[in-house]
Design a protein around this motif. Structure first.
Motif, PDB file in Angstrom:
ATOM      1  N   LEU A 195     -15.854 -48.232 -20.451  1.00  0.00           N
ATOM      2  CA  LEU A 195     -15.275 -48.373 -19.103  1.00  0.00           C
ATOM      3  C   LEU A 195     -15.309 -47.005 -18.426  1.00  0.00           C
ATOM      4  N   ILE A 196     -15.948 -46.947 -17.263  1.00  0.00           N
ATOM      5  CA  ILE A 196     -16.131 -45.679 -16.555  1.00  0.00           C
ATOM      6  C   ILE A 196     -15.418 -45.742 -15.209  1.00  0.00           C
ATOM      7  N   VAL A 197     -14.536 -44.791 -14.960  1.00  0.00           N
ATOM      8  CA  VAL A 197     -13.966 -44.636 -13.620  1.00  0.00           C
ATOM      9  C   VAL A 197     -14.822 -43.605 -12.897  1.00  0.00           C
ATOM     10  N   THR A 198     -15.295 -43.961 -11.738  1.00  0.00           N
ATOM     11  CA  THR A 198     -16.142 -43.024 -10.990  1.00  0.00           C
ATOM     12  C   THR A 198     -15.980 -43.229  -9.489  1.00  0.00           C
ATOM     13  N   HIS A 199     -16.358 -42.182  -8.737  1.00  0.00           N
ATOM     14  CA  HIS A 199     -16.436 -42.295  -7.272  1.00  0.00           C
ATOM     15  C   HIS A 199     -17.885 -42.343  -6.838  1.00  0.00           C
ATOM     16  N   ASP A 200     -18.784 -42.191  -7.791  1.00  0.00           N
ATOM     17  CA  ASP A 200     -20.188 -42.046  -7.455  1.00  0.00           C
ATOM     18  C   ASP A 200     -20.827 -43.436  -7.311  1.00  0.00           C
ATOM     19  N   THR A 201     -21.189 -43.788  -6.074  1.00  0.00           N
ATOM     20  CA  THR A 201     -21.706 -45.144  -5.859  1.00  0.00           C
ATOM     21  C   THR A 201     -23.077 -45.315  -6.508  1.00  0.00           C
ATOM     22  N   ASN A 202     -23.834 -44.212  -6.634  1.00  0.00           N
ATOM     23  CA  ASN A 202     -25.128 -44.335  -7.313  1.00  0.00           C
ATOM     24  C   ASN A 202     -24.927 -44.684  -8.786  1.00  0.00           C
ATOM     25  N   THR A 203     -23.941 -44.028  -9.406  1.00  0.00           N
ATOM     26  CA  THR A 203     -23.606 -44.372 -10.801  1.00  0.00           C
ATOM     27  C   THR A 203     -23.206 -45.843 -10.875  1.00  0.00           C
ATOM     28  N   ALA A 204     -22.347 -46.263  -9.939  1.00  0.00           N
ATOM     29  CA  ALA A 204     -21.858 -47.642  -9.968  1.00  0.00           C
ATOM     30  C   ALA A 204     -22.998 -48.644  -9.772  1.00  0.00           C
ATOM     31  N   ARG A 205     -23.986 -48.259  -8.985  1.00  0.00           N
ATOM     32  CA  ARG A 205     -25.077 -49.191  -8.683  1.00  0.00           C
ATOM     33  C   ARG A 205     -26.097 -49.294  -9.825  1.00  0.00           C
ATOM     34  N   THR A 206     -26.224 -48.236 -10.643  1.00  0.00           N
ATOM     35  CA  THR A 206     -27.335 -48.208 -11.607  1.00  0.00           C
ATOM     36  C   THR A 206     -26.922 -48.235 -13.076  1.00  0.00           C
ATOM     37  N   VAL A 207     -25.673 -47.878 -13.397  1.00  0.00           N
ATOM     38  CA  VAL A 207     -25.316 -47.742 -14.820  1.00  0.00           C
ATOM     39  C   VAL A 207     -24.703 -49.018 -15.427  1.00  0.00           C
ATOM     40  N   PRO A 208     -23.722 -49.660 -14.760  1.00  0.00           N
ATOM     41  CA  PRO A 208     -22.930 -50.652 -15.501  1.00  0.00           C
ATOM     42  C   PRO A 208     -23.544 -52.057 -15.564  1.00  0.00           C
ATOM     43  N   ASP A 209     -22.947 -52.835 -16.487  1.00  0.00           N
ATOM     44  CA  ASP A 209     -23.211 -54.277 -16.505  1.00  0.00           C
ATOM     45  C   ASP A 209     -22.228 -54.982 -15.574  1.00  0.00           C
ATOM     46  N   ASN A 210     -21.039 -54.387 -15.429  1.00  0.00           N
ATOM     47  CA  ASN A 210     -19.983 -54.989 -14.591  1.00  0.00           C
ATOM     48  C   ASN A 210     -19.351 -53.931 -13.701  1.00  0.00           C
ATOM     49  N   ILE A 211     -18.851 -54.382 -12.553  1.00  0.00           N
ATOM     50  CA  ILE A 211     -18.162 -53.465 -11.638  1.00  0.00           C
ATOM     51  C   ILE A 211     -16.832 -54.094 -11.217  1.00  0.00           C
ATOM     52  N   GLY A 212     -15.804 -53.255 -11.120  1.00  0.00           N
ATOM     53  CA  GLY A 212     -14.523 -53.698 -10.586  1.00  0.00           C
ATOM     54  C   GLY A 212     -14.105 -52.761  -9.466  1.00  0.00           C
ATOM     55  N   LEU A 213     -13.301 -53.266  -8.555  1.00  0.00           N
ATOM     56  CA  LEU A 213     -12.846 -52.445  -7.436  1.00  0.00           C
ATOM     57  C   LEU A 213     -11.344 -52.636  -7.252  1.00  0.00           C
ATOM     58  N   ILE A 214     -10.612 -51.531  -7.389  1.00  0.00           N
ATOM     59  CA  ILE A 214      -9.170 -51.577  -7.123  1.00  0.00           C
ATOM     60  C   ILE A 214      -8.950 -51.147  -5.690  1.00  0.00           C
ATOM     61  N   TYR A 215      -8.193 -51.940  -4.960  1.00  0.00           N
ATOM     62  CA  TYR A 215      -7.950 -51.633  -3.560  1.00  0.00           C
ATOM     63  C   TYR A 215      -6.602 -52.212  -3.159  1.00  0.00           C
ATOM     64  N   HIS A 216      -5.803 -51.384  -2.482  1.00  0.00           N
ATOM     65  CA  HIS A 216      -4.538 -51.857  -1.928  1.00  0.00           C
ATOM     66  C   HIS A 216      -3.644 -52.512  -2.988  1.00  0.00           C
ATOM     67  N   GLY A 217      -3.561 -51.854  -4.152  1.00  0.00           N
ATOM     68  CA  GLY A 217      -2.635 -52.311  -5.178  1.00  0.00           C
ATOM     69  C   GLY A 217      -3.074 -53.531  -5.965  1.00  0.00           C
ATOM     70  N   HIS A 218      -4.349 -53.944  -5.780  1.00  0.00           N
ATOM     71  CA  HIS A 218      -4.843 -55.096  -6.517  1.00  0.00           C
ATOM     72  C   HIS A 218      -6.268 -54.854  -6.982  1.00  0.00           C
ATOM     73  N   LEU A 219      -6.696 -55.659  -7.935  1.00  0.00           N
ATOM     74  CA  LEU A 219      -8.105 -55.652  -8.312  1.00  0.00           C
ATOM     75  C   LEU A 219      -8.804 -56.584  -7.334  1.00  0.00           C
ATOM     76  N   ALA A 220      -9.561 -55.994  -6.378  1.00  0.00           N
ATOM     77  CA  ALA A 220     -10.171 -56.823  -5.324  1.00  0.00           C
ATOM     78  C   ALA A 220     -11.246 -57.724  -5.918  1.00  0.00           C
ATOM     79  N   MET A 221     -11.993 -57.217  -6.893  1.00  0.00           N
ATOM     80  CA  MET A 221     -13.060 -58.002  -7.500  1.00  0.00           C
ATOM     81  C   MET A 221     -13.461 -57.356  -8.809  1.00  0.00           C
ATOM     82  N   PHE A 222     -13.872 -58.147  -9.770  1.00  0.00           N
ATOM     83  CA  PHE A 222     -14.438 -57.614 -11.016  1.00  0.00           C
ATOM     84  C   PHE A 222     -15.469 -58.623 -11.497  1.00  0.00           C
ATOM     85  N   GLY A 223     -16.669 -58.152 -11.816  1.00  0.00           N
ATOM     86  CA  GLY A 223     -17.678 -59.080 -12.311  1.00  0.00           C
ATOM     87  C   GLY A 223     -18.995 -58.383 -12.534  1.00  0.00           C
TER      88      GLY A 223
END
Ligand SMILES: Nc1ncnc2c1ncn2[C@@H]1O[C@H](COP(=O)(O)OP(=O)(O)OP(=O)(O)O)[C@@H](O)[C@H]1O
Length: 315
Positions: A195-223
């Protein structure tokens, strides 16, 4: 080999300040997941909660049949051995050599001989490309090398789960590209759950099998990566494409008036960029957890953005 991490209804606050609530997600065995979110949304708090350094207010964290949130300190100490954590700054001891830093968890948690420890430390330093730097102090090597030393230390007890807190912070784009490749290669070799926490959108776009986004106190999406990268959900689209247009404002979220003004001005988010290929291991062999490009889109009858999975450049 990696284990599944199942988070159910996790809620955390500090006193009266809520951080996030009702977070549920599953980190699949051996897969790489990325957690994104604007600054201050509690991504580091999430990692610390997973590893048992912070107690949640509510919810469960299921790992290997144990709910971490209900374990005694003694049992928690045992389960924590399943984890390797790469902290933001590498968290190395400044007065210890790189060798001693990497050997530290082995000396703390095992009763192995120094010759056995030497073998393991050498193997891990080789994995991260740091052979030759054993005698240096953390202050005598570059930021990128410190990250790699921190990574060697995180791997030294052969963890089933590896958590990375902003591994790319403070690194230039070239070092980030090398580190991302290293993460993919290590995932192939260890088959651990990452599990990687990052701000780098290039990393997020090319490295993982799954992405999650925390926003406004909730997990907006994970998949799956392809689900997020083809999502038209405004907050996901804005974040992954690094846009100012959308619900995320400078200080957390825009209010209704700002969003109305934005809509009235006619500015719109640009079309979704193509989904790039996921990085492949450098030895050309697939990872155990790898999914063929486009598989999620085909299985879910989702039309990926135009131009997706076309260019082999930068693979
Ligand atoms: N031990 C603590 N006690 C009280 N508040 C805390 C503690 N740790 C974190 N916080 C608060 O929790 C919130 C989330 O912090 P956190 O560091 O997890 O955010 P983040 O999403 O990782 O941010 P960034 O992306 O900027 O690193 C912040 O408001 C922070 O001040």
């Amino acid at each position: 080999m990696g284990v599944e991490v199942r988070v159910e209804g996790l809620t955390k606050s500090f006193g009266r300040q809520p951080v996030w609530s009702d977070v549920s997600l599953t980190l699949p065995t051996g897969e790489i997941s990325v957690l994104l979110g604007p600054s201050g949304t509690g991504k580091s708090v999430f990692l610390k909660t997973l590893v048992g350094l912070l107690r949640p207010d509510r919810g469960s964290i299921w790992i290997a049949g144990h709910d971490l949130t209900r374990l005694s300190e003694r049992k928690l100490y045992e389960v924590r051995r399943l984890f390797g954590v790469l902290f933001q700054d590498g968290a190395l001891f400044g007065s210890m050599s790189i060798y001693d830093n990497v050997a530290f968890p082995l000396r703390e948690h095992t009763r192995r001989s120094e010759s056995w420890i030497r073998e393991v430390v050498r193997e891990k330093l080789e994995m991260v490309g740091l052979v030759g730097a054993e005698e240096k102090l953390p202050g005598e090597i570059s930021g990128g090398m410190r990250k790699r030393a921190g990574l060697a230390r995180a791997l030294v007890l052969d963890p089933e789960i590896v958590l990375f807190d902003e591994p790319d912070s403070g690194l230039d784009p070239v070092r980030t590209a090398y580190l991302n490749q290293l993460i993919i290669d290590l995932n192939q070799q260890t088959e651990a759950t990452f599990l990687i926490v990052t701000h780098d959108t290039n990393t997020a776009r090319t490295v993982p099998d799954n992405i999650g986004l925390i926003y406004h106190g909730h997990l907006a999406m994970f998949g799956p990566r392809e689900m997020l990268l083809s999502s038209t959900e405004p907050v996901v689209r804005q974040f992954l494409n690094a846009q100012r247009v959308g619900p995320i404002g400078m200080a957390e979220e825009k209010d209704a008036d700002e969003l109305r003004a934005e809509a009235a001005s006619g500015v719109e988010l640009p079309p979704l960029p193509p989904i790039p290929f996921q990085l492949r291991p450098s030895n050309g062999m697939p990872r155990a957890a790898e999914h063929p490009p486009g598989a999620w889109c085909i299985a879910n009858r989702v039309e990926p953005p135009a131009g997706s999975f076309q260019s082999a450049v930068f693979r």
